[in-house]
Enzyme design. Structure first.
Site, PDB file in Angstrom:
ATOM      1  N   GLY A   1      31.729  35.737  49.186  1.00  0.00           N
ATOM      2  CA  GLY A   1      31.225  34.478  49.885  1.00  0.00           C
ATOM      3  C   GLY A   1      30.231  33.572  49.026  1.00  0.00           C
TER       4      GLY A   1
ATOM      5  N   ASN B   1      43.148  35.457  48.196  1.00  0.00           N
ATOM      6  CA  ASN B   1      41.921  36.170  47.507  1.00  0.00           C
ATOM      7  C   ASN B   1      40.713  35.761  48.359  1.00  0.00           C
ATOM      8  OD1 ASN B   1      42.920  38.182  45.925  1.00  0.00           O
ATOM      9  ND2 ASN B   1      42.233  37.110  43.965  1.00  0.00           N
TER      10      ASN B   1
ATOM     11  N   ALA C   1      34.296  30.896  41.259  1.00  0.00           N
ATOM     12  CA  ALA C   1      35.819  31.039  41.638  1.00  0.00           C
ATOM     13  C   ALA C   1      35.625  30.084  42.939  1.00  0.00           C
ATOM     14  CB  ALA C   1      36.387  32.070  41.801  1.00  0.00           C
TER      15      ALA C   1
ATOM     16  N   ALA D   1      41.680  27.263  48.032  1.00  0.00           N
ATOM     17  CA  ALA D   1      42.154  26.101  47.498  1.00  0.00           C
ATOM     18  C   ALA D   1      43.374  25.396  48.219  1.00  0.00           C
ATOM     19  CB  ALA D   1      42.838  26.383  45.897  1.00  0.00           C
TER      20      ALA D   1
ATOM     21  N   ARG E   1      30.514  39.563  33.255  1.00  0.00           N
ATOM     22  CA  ARG E   1      31.487  40.894  33.964  1.00  0.00           C
ATOM     23  C   ARG E   1      32.204  41.441  32.754  1.00  0.00           C
ATOM     24  NH1 ARG E   1      33.576  37.242  39.175  1.00  0.00           N
ATOM     25  NH2 ARG E   1      31.768  37.658  40.510  1.00  0.00           N
TER      26      ARG E   1
END
Length: 1005
Positions: A542, A536, A986, A509, A835
């Site tokens: 990936g 992270n 993410a 980010a 998850r």
């Protein structure tokens, strides 16, 4: 300033102590089985009295079942008075005041020491410690009896000849339990708001004073010990403590006594707040509190420490460990002599230390003879002349993933270069050790180097590898390990710079935001608190989710996927939030056409932006433990999913080489749509973006921790940071600051503080996260008024390594090839579930489960190599067997059950449907030997909540208004993923909102 030898007059009693030294109450565990005084105790305390103003005797239980430890002293019956009288007399005849601390352990009482009795407390809430027993809630009658027990204890202390009592309101014992909102959940006169929670401590104090008055002992001392804060949530905060102290002071008593490990302690609740608690104490104290002397404790080893404590604002000092090893500590301190800080192994009898105490103070005991020999050897080694056979030598340390090659180049008298081959050590993750440790070794020409916090294994691996290389070159590694280090000079420099944009955080980010701002012609400084960028992002597999319908249409659908889509189409509209309905209806139309295609014999993988949006919404739609629902904020989710392909195109433009020959899926992603680089793992993104940032003139400062935003007239105009060498940065900005510092997955206390989704976040839970992710960016934003959202939701990665928590060990295959079995050898869940559902199912099945694979499935494993797999088999990370029966034996599950489980699963693959658990996608069968099992256990992976932002990545305050000059992107933010994040979302989040933040700060949105 107060002087250590000055007399001091106490509060209510007006009693005087001859100086400001008191011996701290320390448990010596040497009373008789019933709590009676032993001769050992008398001898111990007598040896330490004399020049100290007062000796505070260890906590004495006021009721028979209130012991917190073995060998505890008691004052619960009149039969104890005779022994206590001898103890008080022994202390007083040497010239010190004798004060007795009184307590009850409450919920901290251990049944083992209390006849098996269940502990009691204000409420039936167990303490946050291992094996804590849930206490019984005290009745109103029991509360009355307990207050009376304290009063009776005061009476016995007076009769026994003590000069005073110290009411133990600290260390999470019963008095503190009544004041704490964590342990006191009552709704009567003894609990509720802070005023009612103060009632019990006040009642104990008032009863103590009543007994003293009945004895007409105006000179009898009453003190109160307190713990300033609790880390529990909810828990006591320092402001709460000051409220309590004001009420106690208004009632009247003689002194307050901090209970903490260091007199220089700052907040344990907010460790980033560096202000000492004693300074907060004086800043917040009421007029009533100001009249009461206060005692400081912890870390007072020498006279200089005591003087410093008094200078900081304490009226007296309480010395514990010093008196253990130096019974005449007060005498030596008064005379300005050095005091011992360790006891020799032969001194137990001389120091009159009872054996139970001696056995638990081993950290303060040294073998002087052995130490002398050791120091002599070190001096000899430090004088050894070290030479090398010039050349290049390769040796090995052992990291997380086995052998770590270290190549060292030597001249005749110097280490010239160190190259660490980290290609097998989880690419990019351990960079801090691989960069900083070699640098420190070469700069100091020594192996006497400290390991790096958060990378201890990798650090030690580098040191050990260089050590072996030294020996190969004919040097002396033992001598180099003993070579003295040059003192580190702590910088006092303050660097002030002006720049357009500051980005905090060097993960995906932050790099995306920085590079976008640079593309817009802005000057950028990026701050990264670790020695290397990556955060992270380098730890990811990936997978980047982005709906690209034309691309995925070239790939066939696999068994189960059409059924999954039909289940989505059948969701009642009443289950969909109103703002998502239009997109859901569009999706249903798309799916209706797709189903017509499949019925006509066409077989292709479907995807659309609307499917991605609805899956992100459904995946995050959760309910917390209080029954409160949450789902992703529509405009944020719509922006993410509709602009996802922009990010893929942007990354491609920046040099990321995506594999277009396959469409992938991450764990918990729910759908195959991931774009994945040809180079495995997230290091591909970090490396390419970092190079672009540097090439375009961006300034990356590593080892620099951002600490405080600079605000002028309500606008963020810069940030302050501190480098690891002490250098201060004051960076002012023309455009603003972007916070991209990640979540708080490596901060267990913060996870526990906010958690309201999982039944428990264990103290020892592992994490897939970088140790840098501790939530500091969230706290920085919160200090300038930023609103937070979704903080109670934490995502666990179900397939974490049971030992390390790491994600990328073992056979991590596509979810369609997952086969999970429990310790009974049976499947128990749809392996393609989200998850959090998978993690809960793992916990329900014992915590550790096994992923079963065969040779064909092994070949689909991501982010690994055959060499790594073979090494992990050798190390036991993966279990290998030639048959299912042998595999069952090796993992200790019933053979028949595992065999039948695999037979059934293979039949479901053949049928293209899983009638047992309705698995969303069925890939390969488990049929080709050899067979493999990888043990897995959930670990912390992602924190859902964070700073509240809008679609332009502006940080919002609590009214929903953007904070001018402040932007945020990535896991530091909340609101997108709500209660649960889809696998693969993410990375698309950090690249999409990172770019948006970069554009917004450039344009001063």
């Amino acid at each position: 300033m107060n002087n250590l030898t000055d007399e001091i007059q106490l509060g209510l009693s007006q009693a005087k102590l001859k100086n400001r030294i008191v011996m701290a109450p320390m448990t010596i565990q040497s009373a008789f089985f019933d709590g009676g005084v032993t001769q050992e105790m008398i001898d111990y305390y007598a040896a330490r009295s004399g020049d100290a103003g007062a000796v505070i005797v260890e906590s004495a239980f006021v009721e028979n079942y209130g012991r917190a430890f073995p060998g505890a002293l008691g004052i619960n019956t009149d039969s104890k008075i005779a022994g206590l009288k001898k103890l008080a007399s022994a202390i007083k005849e040497k010239g010190s005041k004798a004060i007795l601390q009184i307590y009850h352990a409450g919920r901290m009482a251990n049944g083992e020491y209390n006849g098996g009795h269940q502990p009691i407390s204000a409420s039936p809430v167990a303490a946050l410690r291992d094996n804590a027993e849930t206490p019984l809630e005290m009745t109103k009658e029991q509360i009355g009896f307990m207050i009376e027990a304290f009063a009776n204890a005061v009476n016995r202390a007076i009769v026994a000849g003590f000069d005073g009592v110290e009411i133990h309101g600290a260390n999470t014992y019963i008095i503190q339990q009544f004041f704490s909102p964590h342990s006191n959940r009552r709704n009567d006169k003894w609990g509720g708001d802070i005023e009612k929670r103060t009632a019990f401590p006040l009642a104990v104090l008032n009863e103590a004073k009543r007994v003293v008055a009945e004895h007409q002992r105006d000179d009898f001392i009453i003190g109160y010990r307190f713990s300033p804060e609790e880390i529990e949530e909810p828990g006591i905060r320092f402001e709460d403590t000051m409220y309590l102290l004001d009420k106690l002071a208004a009632s009247g008593l003689d002194y307050f006594h901090f209970s903490m490990g260091s007199y220089t302690r700052n907040s344990i609740v907010n460790p980033e707040d560096k202000e000492l608690l004693i300074r907060k104490y004086h800043a917040l104290k009421s007029d009533n509190v100001a009249k009461i002397p206060v005692i400081g404790v912890g870390g007072i080893a020498q006279r200089s420490d005591a003087d410093q404590a008094l200078a900081q604002g304490y009226d007296m000092v309480s010395v514990g460990k010093g008196f253990l090893v130096e019974p005449t500590w007060a005498t030596k301190a008064i005379n300005g002599e050095e005091c011992a800080e360790f006891a020799d192994i032969e001194q137990q009898h001389q120091l009159k230390i009872p054996t139970p105490l001696w056995e638990i103070m081993d950290y303060m005991i040294v073998d002087s003879k052995a130490e002398a020999l050791k120091h002599q050897r070190i001096k000899e080694l430090q004088n050894v002349e070290i030479t090398f056979e010039p050349g290049e030598y390769t040796a090995y340390g052992y990291g997380h993933n086995g052998k770590l090659p270290v190549t060292v180049t030597f001249s005749e008298d110097k280490i010239l270069d160190i190259i660490v081959d980290s290609s097998k050590e989880s690419d990019g993750i351990a960079n801090p050790a691989f960069e900083r440790i070699p640098q420190q070794i070469m700069e100091g020409q020594t192996l006497n180097i400290d390991v790096i916090s958060g990378a201890t294994v990798s650090s030690q691996a580098v040191i050990d590898g260089v050590s072996d290389a030294v020996d190969l070159a004919g040097g002396n590694s033992e001598a180099l390990r003993c070579k003295a280090r040059e003192a580190v000079e702590w910088s006092t420099e303050v660097i002030e710079k002006a720049v357009d944009v500051v980005v905090v955080g060097g993960g995906g980010a932050g790099l995306s935001a920085a590079l976008t701002a640079l593309d817009n012609g802005k000057s950028v400084i990026l701050l990264e608190k670790f020695p290397a960028v990556g955060g992270n992002t380098v730890r990811t597999g990936g997978w980047v989710n982005a709906a690209e319908p034309k691309w995925v249409k070239d790939f066939p659908a696999i068994a189960g996927e059409v059924d999954y889509l039909k289940a989505i189409a059948d969701i009642p509209e009443s289950d969909i939030a109103e703002e998502y309905l239009a997109d859901f209806r569009t999706l249903k139309d798309q799916l209706a056409n797709y189903f017509l295609d499949t019925e006509s014999g066409k077989n292709y993988l479907f995807d659309s932006v609307e499917l991605h949006l609805i899956q992100t919404y459904l995946g995050g739609k959760r309910t917390n433990l209080d029954g409160e629902p949450i789902h992703g904020q529509y405009d944020l989710v719509q922006t993410l999913t509709s602009r996802a392909m922009e990010s893929i195109d942007w990354l491609t433009e920046k040099g990321i080489d995506f594999n277009r020959g396959m469409v992938d899926i991450a764990v918990g992603a729910l759908w195959r749509r991931a774009h994945k680089p040809n180079r495995p793992k997230g290091v591909e993104f970090v490396e390419k973006l970092q190079k672009q940032v540097i090439a375009q003139g961006g300034h990356i400062i590593t080892d620099a921790r951002a600490e405080e935003l600079i605000v002028d007239d309500g606008k963020v105009v810069g940030i302050k940071a501190t480098h690891s060498d002490g250098t201060k940065y004051v960076l002012t900005t023309n455009n603003g600051v972007v916070l991209a510092s990640g979540g708080f997955g490596a901060n267990t206390k913060m996870l526990q503080k906010y958690n309201n989704y999982w039944n428990e976040i264990a103290d020892d839970i592992k994490t897939t996260n970088s140790p840098a992710l501790i939530g500091d960016g969230i706290e920085i934003g919160e200090k300038v008024g930023a609103d937070l959202v979704g903080m109670e939701y934490v995502q666990l990665m179900p397939i974490g390594d049971p030992k390390s928590g790491a994600l990328l060990t073992g056979l991590i295959v596509p979810p369609e090839n997952f086969v999970f079995v429990n310790n009974q050898g049976k499947r128990f869940v749809d392996e393609c579930e989200s998850r959090d559902v998978l993690s809960r199912s793992f916990f329900d099945n014992g915590g550790v489960i096994y992923m079963i694979a065969d040779e064909a499935i092994r070949k689909t494993a991501a982010n690994t190599t055959d060499e790594t797999i073979e090494r992990e088999i050798e190390e036991g990370i993966i279990i290998k067997a030639d048959s299912i029966e042998e595999l069952a034996q090796k993992i200790n599950v019933p053979t028949e059950a595992l065999t039948e489980t695999i037979r059934r699963y293979n039949s479901y693959v053949d049928e293209g449907r899983d009638p047992e658990f309705h698995k969303g996608a069925l890939g390969l069968k488990v049929e080709k030997a050899p067979f493999y099992a990888t043990p897995r256990k959930p670990s912390v992976h992602h924190t859902m909540g964070g700073l509240k932002i809008n679609t332009q990545a502006c940080v919002l305050d609590k009214t929903g208004t953007p904070i001018s000059g402040l932007y945020a992107a990535g896991e530091v933010t909340g609101g997108i993923h709500a209660g649960n994040r889809l696998g693969g979302n993410a990375l698309i989040d950090i690249f999409t909102y990172g770019r948006i933040a970069g554009d917004s700060v450039s344009n001063r949105v």
